[in-house]
Design an enzyme around this catalytic site. Structure first.
Site, short mmCIF file in Angstrom:
data_model
loop_
_atom_site.label_atom_id
_atom_site.label_comp_id
_atom_site.label_asym_id
_atom_site.label_seq_id
_atom_site.Cartn_x
_atom_site.Cartn_y
_atom_site.Cartn_z
N ARG A 59 7.07 -2.57 6.08
CA ARG A 59 6.50 -3.23 4.82
C ARG A 59 6.37 -4.88 5.36
O ARG A 59 6.98 -5.47 6.44
CB ARG A 59 7.48 -3.37 3.65
CG ARG A 59 7.96 -1.82 3.11
CD ARG A 59 8.88 -1.89 2.15
NE ARG A 59 9.29 -0.74 1.61
CZ ARG A 59 10.24 0.03 2.08
NH1 ARG A 59 10.90 0.04 3.12
NH2 ARG A 59 10.50 1.26 1.50
N HIS A 165 -0.66 -3.78 2.87
CA HIS A 165 0.37 -2.64 2.78
C HIS A 165 -0.33 -1.17 3.12
O HIS A 165 0.63 -0.21 3.53
CB HIS A 165 0.97 -2.46 1.23
CG HIS A 165 1.98 -1.52 1.02
ND1 HIS A 165 3.36 -1.78 1.34
CD2 HIS A 165 1.88 -0.15 0.55
CE1 HIS A 165 4.09 -1.01 1.05
NE2 HIS A 165 3.39 0.38 0.80
N ARG A 168 0.94 0.24 6.41
CA ARG A 168 2.00 1.19 6.36
C ARG A 168 1.78 2.66 5.98
O ARG A 168 2.08 3.72 6.21
CB ARG A 168 2.85 0.72 5.35
CG ARG A 168 4.15 1.56 4.97
CD ARG A 168 5.24 0.70 4.06
NE ARG A 168 6.11 1.45 3.12
CZ ARG A 168 7.20 1.81 3.73
NH1 ARG A 168 7.57 1.83 5.05
NH2 ARG A 168 7.92 2.64 2.86
N HIS A 191 12.88 5.20 2.63
CA HIS A 191 13.12 5.83 1.30
C HIS A 191 13.99 6.58 1.08
O HIS A 191 14.48 7.68 1.77
CB HIS A 191 11.37 6.77 1.18
CG HIS A 191 10.56 5.76 0.75
ND1 HIS A 191 10.45 4.80 -0.52
CD2 HIS A 191 9.28 5.62 1.32
CE1 HIS A 191 9.15 4.24 -0.53
NE2 HIS A 191 8.52 4.59 0.57
N TYR A 200 2.74 11.66 1.57
CA TYR A 200 2.14 11.40 2.78
C TYR A 200 1.76 12.61 3.40
O TYR A 200 1.14 12.78 4.52
CB TYR A 200 2.92 10.67 3.99
CG TYR A 200 2.87 9.03 3.30
CD1 TYR A 200 1.80 8.13 3.48
CD2 TYR A 200 3.91 8.73 2.74
CE1 TYR A 200 1.80 6.67 2.93
CE2 TYR A 200 4.02 7.30 2.15
CZ TYR A 200 3.19 6.48 2.42
OH TYR A 200 3.03 5.22 1.96
#
Length: 237
Positions: A59, A165, A168, A191, A200
């Site tokens: 991030r 972002h 990422r 996460h 993803y």
């Protein structure tokens, strides 16, 4: 919920049908070539920021909070121990990640190690606590300054819709396409919930083609290898 648990009320009035479902628009995914072009379009001192953001899925706040000691070239890892944030009054705060899962070590792809080494030599002081990415005068890199140069870079490659972002997002999509499991993606992204990691793992055209090719391999007959004795016997016959 606490009031219901304590039996102070029978049921929570704060209930809206569908309120717990997020319908965020799908973000664009940059290609490897586009990320390289974006890195080339940035000032040289921030080239690595773009590459680490994509290839390691970091991030913005994690990138800006990196210090020299967080980059381990021997083990090829970047350690995320803190994140950078700027308050509305302009004050800069560098503190721990918001969640424990955000504190993690991320393996750096081997091809990126020379870039990291060159950046440390050219732009980072010798002390272990020196910031990896700084402003043009050596102080903390302000998000507004970074955004200004990022905007120029994305316009230069014809992708004005890309956010920082999205680097990422692209990197995590690439990782999912290699076959990374949900648990592996969770660890790499920092996460605590599997929901983001599952996001993803959507299929891509390239990955689907690779799977189709792999399926074809299953029906291809194995090559017959004759023993030396058999070959010699056949030759004599």
């Amino acid at each position: 919920r606490t009031a219901v648990t304590d039996e102070a009320i029978l049921r929570s009035p704060c209930r809206l049908a569908g309120a717990g479902v997020e319908h965020a628009p799908e973000r664009p995914v940059a290609t490897v070539a586009e990320v390289e072009a974006l890195a080339d379009a940035m000032p040289e001192r921030w080239r690595l920021l773009v590459l680490l953001g994509a290839w390691c899925g970091l991030r913005r706040g994690e990138l800006l909070g990196l210090r020299r000691r967080d980059l381990d070239l021997l083990r090829a890892t970047v350690r995320v121990e803190r994140a950078y944030s700027q308050l509305q009054d302009g004050r800069v705060i560098i503190g721990p990640p918001k969640t424990e899962a955000g504190r993690r070590a991320v393996s750096i792809p081997p091809h990126l190690i020379p870039e990291v080494s060159a950046h440390l030599d050219a732009h980072v002081g010798a002390g272990p606590d020196e910031l990896v990415f700084t402003g043009e005068k050596g102080g903390a890199l302000r998000p507004a300054t970074l955004h200004k140069h990022w905007t120029r870079a994305r316009l230069s490659i014809g992708r004005p819709e890309l956010h920082l972002h999205d680097l990422r997002h692209a990197g995590n999509t690439w990782a999912a396409a290699t076959g990374a499991s949900t648990r592996e993606l969770m660890a790499r992204m920092g996460h605590a919930s599997s929901a983001a990691a599952l996001h993803y793992q959507h299929a891509t055209a390239e990955r689907d083609a690779a799977l189709a090719a792999a399926l074809s391999e299953l029906r291809r007959p194995a090559p017959v290898v004759a023993l030396d004795g058999c070959r010699n016997a056949s030759a004599e016959a």
